[in-house]
Design an enzyme around this catalytic site. Structure first.
Site, mmCIF file in Angstrom:
data_model
loop_
_atom_site.group_PDB
_atom_site.id
_atom_site.type_symbol
_atom_site.label_atom_id
_atom_site.label_comp_id
_atom_site.label_asym_id
_atom_site.label_seq_id
_atom_site.Cartn_x
_atom_site.Cartn_y
_atom_site.Cartn_z
ATOM 1 N N ALA A 1 29.597 15.268 84.345
ATOM 2 C CA ALA A 1 30.357 15.653 85.741
ATOM 3 C C ALA A 1 29.253 16.666 86.625
ATOM 4 O O ALA A 1 29.288 16.400 87.789
ATOM 5 C CB ALA A 1 31.574 16.227 85.310
ATOM 6 N N CYS B 1 27.366 5.862 83.000
ATOM 7 C CA CYS B 1 27.903 7.138 82.543
ATOM 8 C C CYS B 1 28.814 7.932 83.847
ATOM 9 O O CYS B 1 30.058 8.393 83.547
ATOM 10 C CB CYS B 1 27.254 8.132 81.818
ATOM 11 S SG CYS B 1 26.550 7.264 80.676
HETATM 12 C C1 UDX Z 1 22.722 10.204 82.480
HETATM 13 C C2 UDX Z 1 22.713 11.572 82.209
HETATM 14 O O1 UDX Z 1 21.415 12.154 82.761
HETATM 15 C C3 UDX Z 1 22.355 11.454 80.481
HETATM 16 O O2 UDX Z 1 22.034 12.796 79.964
HETATM 17 C C4 UDX Z 1 23.383 10.827 79.876
HETATM 18 O O3 UDX Z 1 23.275 10.878 78.542
HETATM 19 C C5 UDX Z 1 23.880 9.427 80.381
HETATM 20 O O4 UDX Z 1 24.006 9.555 81.713
HETATM 21 P P1 UDX Z 1 21.319 7.872 83.040
HETATM 22 O O5 UDX Z 1 22.653 7.629 83.795
HETATM 23 O O6 UDX Z 1 20.484 7.128 82.157
HETATM 24 O O7 UDX Z 1 21.839 9.555 82.336
HETATM 25 O O8 UDX Z 1 20.378 8.251 84.431
HETATM 26 P P2 UDX Z 1 20.057 9.695 85.148
HETATM 27 O O9 UDX Z 1 18.613 9.805 85.162
HETATM 28 O O10 UDX Z 1 20.915 10.634 84.631
HETATM 29 O O11 UDX Z 1 20.595 9.077 86.796
HETATM 30 C C6 UDX Z 1 21.700 8.677 87.053
HETATM 31 C C7 UDX Z 1 21.727 8.240 88.706
HETATM 32 O O12 UDX Z 1 21.623 9.486 89.305
HETATM 33 C C8 UDX Z 1 20.716 7.288 89.064
HETATM 34 O O13 UDX Z 1 21.238 6.574 89.748
HETATM 35 C C9 UDX Z 1 19.553 8.120 89.579
HETATM 36 O O14 UDX Z 1 18.853 7.275 90.612
HETATM 37 C C10 UDX Z 1 20.438 9.159 90.457
HETATM 38 N N1 UDX Z 1 19.738 10.501 90.618
HETATM 39 C C11 UDX Z 1 19.367 11.248 89.817
HETATM 40 C C12 UDX Z 1 19.888 10.818 92.183
HETATM 41 O O15 UDX Z 1 20.213 10.095 92.813
HETATM 42 N N2 UDX Z 1 19.263 11.871 92.265
HETATM 43 C C13 UDX Z 1 18.660 12.679 91.254
HETATM 44 O O16 UDX Z 1 18.274 13.824 91.733
HETATM 45 C C14 UDX Z 1 18.710 12.386 89.874
#
Ligand code: UDX
Length: 461
Positions: free
Chosen positions: A207, A258
């Site tokens: 979150a 997630c």
């Molecule tokens: C996430 C959590 O980071 C991880 O700790 C947990 O175990 C599972 O959920 P994940 O869903 O694999 O991991 O990807 P993450 O890198 O967190 O990115 C999630 C989303 O946010 C993606 O769509 C990414 O493009 C977006 N994002 C991420 C942004 O838009 N801006 C950012 O600065 C970072």
């Protein structure tokens, strides 16, 4: 599990699933998921102390520690539909474990679960185990790896979190699991808490991460309205060590299996215990994410003279982030749907995502994807096409929307792309990865999230 097998050669790891095709794929040369570095890890341990099997009863029966990593999707019907976690698969797994256990076991919650799930699971295990003297100790050991960097994250985690009961047998179980991770994770990075803190920490971590993205995305809208640049703002605030530089990239919206699910689950839990103000606070993170995707679609439509009907629009990237073929909750689904709803002909190019996945995602109702047999309606092949060549996808298109930050998108010959497109040619960079000045020099009209608006676009509004 592959990483545990690799790092702990004396521990026998057996991954079991009732899905035969999936286990066969894990036993084959083509693993069923794309994750950089995973092939090497699996191949190093498979057949030595890492096995994949459908014989659930045998292997669960023999195990000392059972990690449960079944799906906990968002409920699609009944009480809590659209928010609460569906624990059907967890409960099913607990019944199977109970029925085949002839010896005491440590049961590890690996799936993200609502707080207090361990209580419910313990009741199912206790009441269904017929074998006298068998004890179950339940631990919460949430996984924090991110897709695309899973192997790095597992090799050197910021922390490993283990929650257990504060009883002698609870503490012994925590120690047993900690000693598995201690094969490669420094002891000071293995955090031990009570069960409920560990369960809640996972939901809270996701979150808070999602909240950072929604916060920076909300500021991106303000940047566009005022002439500020969201990347400059993010850099300026990120140098404050209390804020930190990571996870401040403005984007078309966050996706992945997630963030949305866990926040909705958190919201539901807060509502269930009467904390409406807390629930509303976290729900706003999702609403801001939906707003960002909607705002992107509206930018595309208004920039292109308020009509995209019958216009070809190339979509670069369908995965929810780079270096994965995963499309769960990808912002591309909502953006493509928004463009199609306004009559555009969308042509998707993604270096990893399977064609069938794209068709299924665009035809599947929200949250259905996370259930074993998603009900999907066929999508019109007029409205959506898929190309395996980025140049072909852009040919005769009016616009390109960049929805995933794949590195290869930065390396294209955009002069060549421009020459093949209808003019004026637009690029909507939903990830801020392209060289916007260079694109403008070529002749593109460029929109980038949270960046000062192109004069051409300003005139339109
Ligand atoms: C996430 C959590 O980071 C991880 O700790 C947990 O175990 C599972 O959920 P994940 O869903 O694999 O991991 O990807 P993450 O890198 O967190 O990115 C999630 C989303 O946010 C993606 O769509 C990414 O493009 C977006 N994002 C991420 C942004 O838009 N801006 C950012 O600065 C970072």
């Amino acid at each position: 599990m592959a990483m545990i097998a690799l790092k702990c050669p004396e521990i026998q790891v057996v991954v079991v699933d009732i899905n035969e095709a999936r286990i066969a794929a894990w036993n084959s040369d083509k693993l069923p998921i794309y994750e950089p570095g995973l092939d090497e890890v699996v191949k190093a341990a498979r057949g030595r102390n890492l096995f994949f099997s459908t014989d659930v009863t045998k292997h669960v029966g023999e195990a000392d520690i059972v990690f449960v990593s079944v799906n906990t999707p968002t409920k699609t019907q009944g009480v809590g539909a659209g928010k609460a976690a569906d624990l059907t698969y967890w409960e099913g797994a607990a019944r199977v474990i109970a029925s085949c256990s002839t010896s005491s076991k440590i049961i590890v919650e690996k799936s993200t679960v609502p707080v207090k799930t361990a209580d419910a699971i313990e009741k199912v295990l206790r009441r269904n185990c017929k074998h006298p003297g068998v004890q179950f100790e339940i631990l919460s050991n949430p996984e924090f790896l991110a897709e695309g960097t899973a192997i790095e994250d597992l090799t050197a985690p910021d922390r490993v979190l283990i929650g257990g009961k504060d009883t002698p047998s609870g503490r012994a179980a925590v120690d047993a699991l900690a000693s598995v991770y201690a094969h490669w994770v420094p002891r000071e990075r293995i955090l031990c808490t009570n069960l409920w803190s560990a369960e809640l920490s996972k939901l809270t971590a996701n979150a808070m991460l999602a909240q950072r993205i929604s916060s920076v995305n909300s500021i991106s809208a303000l940047c566009e309205a005022t002439g500020a640049d969201v990347q400059q703002v993010a850099k300026s605030i990120g140098t404050d060590s209390r804020i930190g530089p990571k996870f401040l990239n403005a984007s078309v919206g966050f996706g992945g299996s997630c963030f949305q699910k866990d926040i909705l689950n958190l919201v539901y839990i807060c509502e269930s215990v009467g904390l409406q103000a807390v629930a509303d606070y976290w729900h706003q993170v999702i609403l801001m994410n939906d707003y960002q995707k909607q705002r992107f679609v509206e930018q595309v439509i208004s920039a292109m003279f308020n009509t995209i009907s019958k216009k070809k629009i190339a979509v670069y990237g369908f995965a929810f982030k780079k270096d994965t073929g995963d499309t769960r909750e990808t912002p591309a689904i909502d953006v493509c749907r928004g463009l199609m709803a306004d009559g555009a002909r969308v042509c998707v190019y993604d270096p990893q995502v399977e064609d069938s996945q794209i068709y299924q995602d665009l035809g599947t109702a929200k949250f259905e994807w996370d259930h074993p047999t998603p009900k999907s309606a066929p999508v019109s092949k007029d409205a959506i096409s898929i190309s395996h060549d980025p140049m072909e996808a852009a040919k005769d298109a009016h616009a390109i929307c960049v929805l995933t930050e794949w590195d290869e998108f930065k390396a294209y010959d955009y002069q060549k792309v421009y020459d093949s497109m209808v003019k004026p040619a637009f690029i909507f960079d939903g990830r801020n990865i392209l060289d916007h000045a260079k694109l403008r020099e070529i002749g593109f009209i460029v929109y980038a999230v949270g960046k000062p608006l192109d004069p051409f676009l300003q005139k339109v509004y």
